[in-house]
Design an enzyme around this catalytic site. Sequence first.
Site, short mmCIF file in Angstrom:
data_model
loop_
_atom_site.label_atom_id
_atom_site.label_comp_id
_atom_site.label_asym_id
_atom_site.label_seq_id
_atom_site.Cartn_x
_atom_site.Cartn_y
_atom_site.Cartn_z
N LYS A 1 12.48 -14.74 -11.24
CA LYS A 1 12.08 -13.53 -11.93
C LYS A 1 11.20 -14.07 -13.25
O LYS A 1 10.12 -13.32 -13.32
CB LYS A 1 13.40 -13.36 -12.76
CG LYS A 1 14.43 -12.35 -12.08
CD LYS A 1 14.16 -11.11 -11.70
CE LYS A 1 13.31 -11.00 -10.47
NZ LYS A 1 14.09 -11.15 -9.10
N HIS B 1 17.30 -36.27 -8.28
CA HIS B 1 16.49 -37.04 -7.03
C HIS B 1 14.78 -36.57 -7.32
O HIS B 1 14.13 -36.57 -6.30
CB HIS B 1 17.13 -36.23 -5.79
CG HIS B 1 18.30 -36.85 -5.64
ND1 HIS B 1 18.84 -38.17 -5.30
CD2 HIS B 1 19.48 -36.19 -6.00
CE1 HIS B 1 20.11 -38.28 -5.35
NE2 HIS B 1 20.65 -37.14 -5.58
N GLU C 1 17.14 -17.58 -8.56
CA GLU C 1 16.76 -16.14 -8.93
C GLU C 1 16.07 -16.04 -10.34
O GLU C 1 15.21 -15.56 -10.68
CB GLU C 1 18.03 -15.31 -8.73
CG GLU C 1 17.80 -13.82 -9.07
CD GLU C 1 16.63 -13.09 -8.35
OE1 GLU C 1 16.25 -13.64 -7.37
OE2 GLU C 1 16.34 -11.92 -8.61
N TRP D 1 -2.91 -2.59 -1.88
CA TRP D 1 -2.51 -4.05 -1.85
C TRP D 1 -3.39 -4.84 -0.86
O TRP D 1 -3.18 -4.88 0.36
CB TRP D 1 -0.94 -4.49 -1.78
CG TRP D 1 -0.73 -5.94 -1.82
CD1 TRP D 1 -0.40 -6.25 -3.09
CD2 TRP D 1 -0.64 -6.74 -1.04
NE1 TRP D 1 0.04 -7.71 -3.05
CE2 TRP D 1 -0.20 -8.08 -1.80
CE3 TRP D 1 -0.95 -7.10 0.25
CZ2 TRP D 1 0.11 -9.16 -1.28
CZ3 TRP D 1 -0.81 -8.14 0.77
CH2 TRP D 1 -0.14 -9.52 0.18
N GLU E 1 7.40 -14.29 -11.59
CA GLU E 1 7.11 -13.11 -11.11
C GLU E 1 6.51 -12.46 -12.28
O GLU E 1 5.33 -11.81 -12.46
CB GLU E 1 8.05 -12.02 -10.56
CG GLU E 1 8.28 -12.60 -9.21
CD GLU E 1 9.48 -11.06 -8.76
OE1 GLU E 1 8.80 -10.70 -7.96
OE2 GLU E 1 10.56 -11.53 -9.07
N CYS F 1 0.91 -1.04 -0.05
CA CYS F 1 -0.08 -0.08 0.03
C CYS F 1 0.77 1.29 0.07
O CYS F 1 1.84 1.08 0.75
CB CYS F 1 -0.95 0.02 1.22
SG CYS F 1 -2.07 -1.12 1.41
N ARG G 1 3.96 -0.04 -4.80
CA ARG G 1 3.63 -0.80 -3.38
C ARG G 1 2.07 -1.56 -3.36
O ARG G 1 1.85 -2.25 -2.56
CB ARG G 1 3.60 0.30 -2.27
CG ARG G 1 5.00 1.24 -2.12
CD ARG G 1 4.81 2.09 -1.31
NE ARG G 1 4.91 1.54 -0.08
CZ ARG G 1 5.66 1.36 0.88
NH1 ARG G 1 7.04 1.40 0.31
NH2 ARG G 1 5.42 0.52 2.05
N LYS H 1 5.70 -4.27 -4.26
CA LYS H 1 7.13 -4.09 -4.09
C LYS H 1 7.82 -4.33 -2.69
O LYS H 1 8.67 -5.04 -2.32
CB LYS H 1 7.82 -2.69 -4.71
CG LYS H 1 9.25 -2.50 -4.65
CD LYS H 1 9.85 -3.05 -5.88
CE LYS H 1 11.44 -2.95 -5.70
NZ LYS H 1 12.20 -4.06 -6.59
N ASN I 1 -1.72 1.68 5.80
CA ASN I 1 -1.08 0.62 5.37
C ASN I 1 -0.48 -0.14 6.31
O ASN I 1 -0.06 0.19 7.50
CB ASN I 1 0.22 1.33 4.79
CG ASN I 1 1.53 0.33 4.16
OD1 ASN I 1 1.15 -0.91 3.93
ND2 ASN I 1 2.60 0.97 4.15
N GLY I 2 -0.80 -1.52 6.06
CA GLY I 2 -0.63 -2.46 7.34
C GLY I 2 -1.65 -3.29 7.84
O GLY I 2 -2.69 -3.38 6.78
O1 M6R Z 1 12.85 -5.06 -0.03
P1 M6R Z 1 13.34 -6.79 0.09
O2 M6R Z 1 14.41 -6.95 -0.62
O3 M6R Z 1 13.35 -6.89 1.76
O4 M6R Z 1 12.05 -7.48 -0.45
C1 M6R Z 1 12.38 -8.89 -0.56
C2 M6R Z 1 11.20 -9.66 -1.52
O5 M6R Z 1 9.91 -9.15 -1.08
C3 M6R Z 1 11.63 -9.25 -2.77
O6 M6R Z 1 12.99 -9.61 -3.15
C4 M6R Z 1 10.70 -9.83 -3.65
O7 M6R Z 1 10.83 -11.38 -3.96
C5 M6R Z 1 10.89 -9.34 -5.13
N1 M6R Z 1 9.40 -9.30 -5.88
C6 M6R Z 1 11.71 -10.11 -5.98
O8 M6R Z 1 11.80 -9.74 -7.57
#
Ligand code: M6R
Length: 612
Positions: free
Chosen positions: A489, A508, A485, A74, A492, A2, A27, A607, A100-101
């Site tokens: 990516k 395995h 990673e 969000w 996502e 948010c 956000r 984010k 927000n929260g």
């Molecule tokens: O702000 P942070 O690095 O603590 O965030 C951690 C994760 O939320 C963040 O890396 C998330 O997995 C991203 N969307 C990855 O691309």
Amino acid sequence: MCGIVGYTGPREAYPIIIKGLKRLEYRGYDSTGVALQNSSGLKVYKKKGKVAELEDYIVGKDLHSNIGIGHTRWATHGEPSDRNAHPHQSSSGKLAMIHNGIIENYSQLKKELTNKGYNFTSDTDTEVLLNFIEEIKKNNQCDLEEAVRIALKRVTGAYVILLLDEDNPDTIIAARKGSPLVIGIGKGEHFLGSDASPMLEYTKEVVYINDYELAIVKPDELILKNLGNEKITPYVQKLDIELAAIEKGGYEHFMLKEIFEQPQTIYDCLRGRLDAAEGTITMSGIQQYAEQIVSASRIVMIACGTSWHAGLVAEYIFEELCRINVEVEYASEFRYRNPVINKGDVIIAISQSGETADTLVAIEKAKEQGAIILGVVNVVGSSIARISHAGAYTHAGPEIGVASTKAFTAQLAVLTMIALKIGYIKGTISEERYQNLLNELQEIPEKAAWTLKHSDSIKALAEKYKDARDFLYLGRGYNFPVALEGALKLKEISYIHAEGYPAAEMKHGPIALVDEELPVVFVATKDTYHEKVVSNMQEIKARKGKVISVITEGDEVSRELSNDVMIIPEADEILAPMLSVIPLQLLAYYIGVAKGCDVDKPRNLAKSVTVE
Ligand code: M6R
């Protein structure tokens, strides 16, 4: 999660708020709303969807106002809908609030209010808190500030709230616990935001609000208090971000811009710290705790998502260079376990945003038990940076694309420098290896630029593989976390199912997935494990899987075994992840774009994950 914006001062509030919401949309973007106040009273406009949809809806409405609050959501409590969108209005219609929260005890408060005859128009915890505040204000015959203070003492959970009150038309009341709030100080005006981006063109002077603080914000006055009603002197800091850093700068998406910024961001991260000619690494925060780190029997890396992957790479690097036992923990698991923290344990918290709720709570817990907390954080002044004992910023600049890219490579650069520094002091790395690694590290920005020059061929690969249903990503050693990673990516950004696995572990279980339809991405750069990875490629080929490999320039063996390749320049295996991840970022990006996905704002994500 948010985004919140507020303004009070002589300017028209609406344009400031809407522009601020666009900048904070990373956000959360389920729904959007604003509350404005003028001589004819409080006006709330809100809509399911992104900021652009609110803008369409709001055309022709009365928007004149010198004070306002705005929210991009969000969803936590209640599906994304017009009625669950913020701001919410109290039962009397005199108060408007954004949040927000999560208010964890909202159902108890809701029951109490329902018994008193309150009705609710949304499913949100926010509307409950707002009416709880209104009820206290009415019952105690007090002003809003006092009512907020009393209410927050009953609340469990996390919040940043901003409130408007029809009876006090130039004042915003704001409070925070666990979610970020920045107040920008202008001349006769104040700006509020989840981060500083909404206020960049108006002021460079900001105050970061701390947990359990309440702000009374008028055009020409900012009063900060704690929940005990004692005044606190605001600590004004200077912002070091330029407007260009939060604009797309000609790129189609922030994600692409951020991928292409990496030669510069890695350089910025090394600048002023690494001096290969002198053989030195200067990191004052780390220097301060160097003795404790050198003698630590254990380092625990705590992080989430991409930052957790950076922690995994760092585990290999620290164990190799410093001979210290390293554990890498998901913050969300660590915080709810009863983890063993020994005196002298060093916690390295890794976070782009510095606001991830799970990471924040996990390190608070470790801190209470006597651990030394080092923050590797990107956002300057963020909560994790502030509660850490020391640390090092990654200096990657604002990362706006929801998928983390440049933050990852900057985290690797910082973590590598810390490991080199500690290994050198500890004597667990030879003088020669140390110097070679410094020399090579210095060359990484240039090598990242070289890697990016091959982006067109990756775009072509994206077209070829965009319709695959699943992907498997495999790597060994330093490249295993890179495989994880790469898979993260892709899922996502393109919503294609992807799994990352250690290449040897594939036998395995996951090998059962392999058929002629399955693209298997190998991170197969030249390193200690290369021959083993080549054997794993053979195993996939033998089962007719499609092999796509990230290889080192000149590696003909891997090239021949692969259906398609993405190339990086030669680099020491410790440093190679900063390069081998780049083609995977590009592959995910181009596949996402080819599939028509909103790569900067993928569905269901936000984010900065400020709720647990
Ligand atoms: O702000 P942070 O690095 O603590 O965030 C951690 C994760 O939320 C963040 O890396 C998330 O997995 C991203 N969307 C990855 O691309």
